[in-house]
Design a protein around this motif. Sequence first.
Motif, PDB file in Angstrom:
ATOM      1  N   TYR A  12       0.823  -1.217   0.000  1.00 57.84           N
ATOM      2  CA  TYR A  12       0.000   0.000   0.000  1.00 57.84           C
ATOM      3  C   TYR A  12       0.854   1.264   0.000  1.00 57.84           C
ATOM      4  O   TYR A  12       0.694   2.133  -0.848  1.00 57.84           O
ATOM      5  CB  TYR A  12      -0.918  -0.019   1.231  1.00 57.84           C
ATOM      6  CG  TYR A  12      -1.959   1.075   1.241  1.00 57.84           C
ATOM      7  CD1 TYR A  12      -3.274   0.793   0.903  1.00 57.84           C
ATOM      8  CD2 TYR A  12      -1.637   2.376   1.592  1.00 57.84           C
ATOM      9  CE1 TYR A  12      -4.236   1.778   0.913  1.00 57.84           C
ATOM     10  CE2 TYR A  12      -2.592   3.374   1.608  1.00 57.84           C
ATOM     11  CZ  TYR A  12      -3.894   3.074   1.264  1.00 57.84           C
ATOM     12  OH  TYR A  12      -4.846   4.059   1.270  1.00 57.84           O
ATOM     13  N   ASP A  13       1.744   1.376   0.967  1.00 60.00           N
ATOM     14  CA  ASP A  13       2.490   2.624   1.147  1.00 60.00           C
ATOM     15  C   ASP A  13       3.460   2.929   0.028  1.00 60.00           C
ATOM     16  O   ASP A  13       3.731   4.089  -0.263  1.00 60.00           O
ATOM     17  CB  ASP A  13       3.232   2.608   2.487  1.00 60.00           C
ATOM     18  CG  ASP A  13       2.292   2.778   3.664  1.00 60.00           C
ATOM     19  OD1 ASP A  13       1.260   3.458   3.510  1.00 60.00           O
ATOM     20  OD2 ASP A  13       2.584   2.227   4.737  1.00 60.00           O
ATOM     21  N   ARG A  14       4.014   1.911  -0.617  1.00 59.90           N
ATOM     22  CA  ARG A  14       5.018   2.143  -1.664  1.00 59.90           C
ATOM     23  C   ARG A  14       4.419   2.287  -3.057  1.00 59.90           C
ATOM     24  O   ARG A  14       5.135   2.567  -4.005  1.00 59.90           O
ATOM     25  CB  ARG A  14       6.051   1.025  -1.646  1.00 59.90           C
ATOM     26  CG  ARG A  14       6.892   1.039  -0.381  1.00 59.90           C
ATOM     27  CD  ARG A  14       7.959   0.002  -0.425  1.00 59.90           C
ATOM     28  NE  ARG A  14       7.480  -1.162  -1.161  1.00 59.90           N
ATOM     29  CZ  ARG A  14       8.064  -2.328  -1.181  1.00 59.90           C
ATOM     30  NH1 ARG A  14       9.160  -2.516  -0.520  1.00 59.90           N
ATOM     31  NH2 ARG A  14       7.562  -3.337  -1.872  1.00 59.90           N
TER      32      ARG A  14
ATOM     33  N   THR B 207       2.698   4.145  -5.953  1.00 59.34           N
ATOM     34  CA  THR B 207       2.491   5.540  -6.346  1.00 59.34           C
ATOM     35  C   THR B 207       1.405   5.640  -7.409  1.00 59.34           C
ATOM     36  O   THR B 207       0.997   4.640  -8.018  1.00 59.34           O
ATOM     37  CB  THR B 207       3.794   6.136  -6.923  1.00 59.34           C
ATOM     38  OG1 THR B 207       4.092   5.457  -8.161  1.00 59.34           O
ATOM     39  CG2 THR B 207       4.951   5.997  -5.946  1.00 59.34           C
TER      40      THR B 207
ATOM     41  N   GLU C  70      -5.530   7.187  -2.617  1.00 59.37           N
ATOM     42  CA  GLU C  70      -5.944   6.472  -1.412  1.00 59.37           C
ATOM     43  C   GLU C  70      -7.287   5.779  -1.604  1.00 59.37           C
ATOM     44  O   GLU C  70      -7.466   4.625  -1.214  1.00 59.37           O
ATOM     45  CB  GLU C  70      -5.994   7.422  -0.215  1.00 59.37           C
ATOM     46  CG  GLU C  70      -4.639   7.896   0.259  1.00 59.37           C
ATOM     47  CD  GLU C  70      -3.979   8.935  -0.658  1.00 59.37           C
ATOM     48  OE1 GLU C  70      -4.704   9.566  -1.476  1.00 59.37           O
ATOM     49  OE2 GLU C  70      -2.752   9.093  -0.585  1.00 59.37           O
TER      50      GLU C  70
ATOM     51  N   GLN D 136      -7.678   1.814  -1.470  1.00 60.44           N
ATOM     52  CA  GLN D 136      -8.553   1.212  -0.465  1.00 60.44           C
ATOM     53  C   GLN D 136      -9.572   0.291  -1.120  1.00 60.44           C
ATOM     54  O   GLN D 136      -9.804  -0.823  -0.652  1.00 60.44           O
ATOM     55  CB  GLN D 136      -9.237   2.301   0.358  1.00 60.44           C
ATOM     56  CG  GLN D 136      -8.282   2.990   1.304  1.00 60.44           C
ATOM     57  CD  GLN D 136      -8.866   4.232   1.945  1.00 60.44           C
ATOM     58  OE1 GLN D 136     -10.038   4.536   1.793  1.00 60.44           O
ATOM     59  NE2 GLN D 136      -8.037   4.967   2.668  1.00 60.44           N
TER      60      GLN D 136
ATOM     61  N   GLU E 181      -1.924  -4.066   6.440  1.00 60.26           N
ATOM     62  CA  GLU E 181      -1.839  -2.698   5.936  1.00 60.26           C
ATOM     63  C   GLU E 181      -3.209  -2.025   5.965  1.00 60.26           C
ATOM     64  O   GLU E 181      -3.308  -0.835   6.254  1.00 60.26           O
ATOM     65  CB  GLU E 181      -1.272  -2.681   4.517  1.00 60.26           C
ATOM     66  CG  GLU E 181       0.209  -2.964   4.471  1.00 60.26           C
ATOM     67  CD  GLU E 181       0.794  -2.857   3.076  1.00 60.26           C
ATOM     68  OE1 GLU E 181       0.130  -3.276   2.100  1.00 60.26           O
ATOM     69  OE2 GLU E 181       1.919  -2.348   2.958  1.00 60.26           O
TER      70      GLU E 181
ATOM     71  N   GLN F  69      -4.001   1.465   7.723  1.00 62.13           N
ATOM     72  CA  GLN F  69      -4.619   2.584   7.006  1.00 62.13           C
ATOM     73  C   GLN F  69      -5.903   3.033   7.704  1.00 62.13           C
ATOM     74  O   GLN F  69      -6.208   4.220   7.750  1.00 62.13           O
ATOM     75  CB  GLN F  69      -4.898   2.208   5.544  1.00 62.13           C
ATOM     76  CG  GLN F  69      -3.657   2.005   4.717  1.00 62.13           C
ATOM     77  CD  GLN F  69      -2.739   3.207   4.715  1.00 62.13           C
ATOM     78  OE1 GLN F  69      -3.180   4.347   4.637  1.00 62.13           O
ATOM     79  NE2 GLN F  69      -1.444   2.966   4.818  1.00 62.13           N
TER      80      GLN F  69
ATOM     81  N   ARG G 143      -5.568   5.607  10.313  1.00 61.59           N
ATOM     82  CA  ARG G 143      -5.283   6.970   9.854  1.00 61.59           C
ATOM     83  C   ARG G 143      -6.463   7.620   9.137  1.00 61.59           C
ATOM     84  O   ARG G 143      -6.413   8.812   8.849  1.00 61.59           O
ATOM     85  CB  ARG G 143      -4.086   6.950   8.907  1.00 61.59           C
ATOM     86  CG  ARG G 143      -2.821   6.427   9.535  1.00 61.59           C
ATOM     87  CD  ARG G 143      -1.673   6.419   8.515  1.00 61.59           C
ATOM     88  NE  ARG G 143      -0.561   5.650   9.044  1.00 61.59           N
ATOM     89  CZ  ARG G 143      -0.061   4.580   8.468  1.00 61.59           C
ATOM     90  NH1 ARG G 143      -0.538   4.145   7.326  1.00 61.59           N
ATOM     91  NH2 ARG G 143       0.944   3.935   9.027  1.00 61.59           N
TER      92      ARG G 143
END
Length: 194
Positions: free
Chosen positions: A23-25, A27, A50, A54, A107, A111, A114
Amino acid sequence: MARMGNREALLDGAKKCLLEKGYDRTTVRDIATAANVSMAAIGYHYGSREALLQQALFKSLEDWDAGLQAQLSRLDEPKGPKRFAAVWHLLIEHIRANPTMWTASFELFMQARRSPELAAVYAQGQPGATAAMAALATGEVEEDIDAETIRTVGAVQLALVSGVVMQWMSNPDTAPGPDEIAAGLRGLVASIDA
């Protein structure tokens, strides 16, 4: 066969990126490249990276969970020690075979910590997860399990699965197998009943 539209291509591209990068990596450029569409298409169809990730994560986890549930439903061991061992052998093999999806499930939880919107969606799915875990633990049909069993057995089974998954993902050489898990649970029960 009909050509896939940009919206579907983006969802498929995002699912592929989640498996490859997490997820975080992942782009916007990664997703657009995987989908073979412009980066602007993400905003047009999903509003944001995002939101797309998701949705892709939920869809991937739904597909993955359906496959796992199908495997579990084929277990023919009756309730008892043999079923317990069979379930855990299957789960551990699933962890080994699908590490990226197990990582994605963690993940998703991070997420949700946040994002209030995602946390609400995640919370809506929690009762279904505990009911599925109660069915897994008892060998009963999910719809036949009473609320108390779901609230207790299901919640504890979910916690147990999550903890065992983390151990297998972080250090498989020392992670517990079915026999160790059973022995550990017996030890916990003995300490409660002492």
